[in-house]
Scaffold this motif. Structure first.
Motif: not given
Length: 345
Positions: A109-116, A121-127, A157-161, A175-178
């Motif tokens: 199933x597609x990933x859910x609960x995407x959070x940024x 200052x210039x770095x984002x983290x997507x989980x 990406x190997x993990x959920x981050x 952003x999209x994730x599969x």
């Protein structure tokens, strides 16, 4: 085998390890009503499993187009055989198949609960999270682009981050994730569908993406804030403006408080309660000291006729019975009736 690779063939997919579907066409491409039979090949130490027919056919206008298997009928890491045939015009029709391994046919199933999160200052983290029951068997792909990009950038990406090292605060990112089964749990190229997008940045110059985001922004951000502000304004008006309460809930007057002093202190004495002086009160009292005025009847002169002797006046001057009585010794009855009569006023 895939439906797109041949005119009539069988395609089987295990959806998120929850159910299995095997499809072999549509009503437009099928010339007969096919049936499906399946069996598994167990290890040598176990007995062969019996051949079973599909219990839940998928139909299109009464024509069998596929078979649905529930979770209890799915066995991974064992050879899976199917046989699809039909009888038409006195001859047997068979759809060619081959042995399958269901662990290689899993589509998560597609990933859910995407959070940024902005971690610097210039770095984002997507989980994100996954609905697959064995998350260690998954690998992921992240794609993104800004409102100024013409193509998508994709990373495995190997993990959920996923860390995005450099961002431009003047841009607006999507952003999209599969996900799919990794090489440790199966051999497959079946990716899940792309997730619901998540956005970050300034979308002032992104008209297209802003239109996609507008309904969500109005429903989840603007509408709750506007409702809360309106509620606070109404509360402040109701608390601070007493006139609003008077208009909405008018008070019923209580006149008894104005007359408490009249009845409790002055014992109902209205002039005293009203402050009227005693002289004025005395001047309005009635005076019964007037003197009496006496009236007598004079005797008639000689030669004149008494009034009571007239016939017409006799009845008018007649005394009511029992009211007046003439003395017996009077020599003149008419005169003695009025001689000693007095009227006082």
């Amino acid at each position: 085998m895939g439906l797109s690779g041949c005119k009539t063939c069988v395609e089987c997919i295990v959806f998120n390890d929850q159910y299995l579907t095997c499809m072999w066409g549509s009503k437009a491409t099928l010339t007969a009503n096919y049936s499906l039979y399946y069996w598994y090949i167990p290890p040598r130490s176990e007995n062969h499993m019996p051949v079973e027919e599909c219990k839940h056919y998928l139909q299109e206008e009464g024509i069998n187009t596929g078979c649905w298997f529930n979770h209890s009928e799915i066995i991974q890491f064992r050879p899976f055989y199917i046989h699809v045939n039909a009888s038409h015009g006195g001859r047997s029709l068979i759809i060619p198949t081959k042995v399958m391994k269901l662990q290689d046919l899993v589509k998560p199933a597609p990933p859910v609960n995407l959070t940024i999160q902005n971690i610097s200052n210039n770095q984002l983290q997507l989980t994100w999270d996954s609905m697959y029951l064995k998350p260690l068997c998954l690998e992921y792909a992240v794609k993104y682009k800004s409102n100024q990009d013409t193509s998508w950038t994709e990373h495995l990406v190997s993990g959920k981050i996923f860390s995005f090292p450099s961002v431009d605060y003047e841009k607006y990112y999507t952003f999209y994730v599969k996900s799919k089964i990794n090489q440790y749990c199966g051999t497959t190229q079946l990716w899940s569908e792309w997730s619901v997008p998540v956005f970050w940045g300034n979308n002032a110059t992104d008209q297209g993406t802003a239109e996609e985001q507008a309904p969500w922004f109005w429903i989840h951000v603007v509408l709750p804030i506007a409702s809360l502000m309106l509620f606070l304004v109404l509360v402040i008006l109701l608390i601070r403006m007493e006139r609003v309460w008077v208009i909405l809930m008018p008070r019923i007057p209580n006149p008894s408080k104005n007359f408490e002093e009249l009845f409790n202190t002055h014992q109902g004495n209205f002039p005293e309660w009203a402050g009227v002086s005693k002289d004025i009160v005395e001047s309005f009292k009635p005076n019964y000291s007037e003197s009496f005025c006496y009236v007598s009847e004079l005797p008639p002169k000689e030669g004149s006729q008494p009034l009571w002797e007239g016939r017409d006046n006799r009845d008018k001057l007649r005394a009511p019975p029992g009211r007046f009585s003439a003395p017996a010794s009077s020599s003149s009855p008419g005169l003695s009736l009025f001689k000693n009569s007095y009227v006082g006023v």
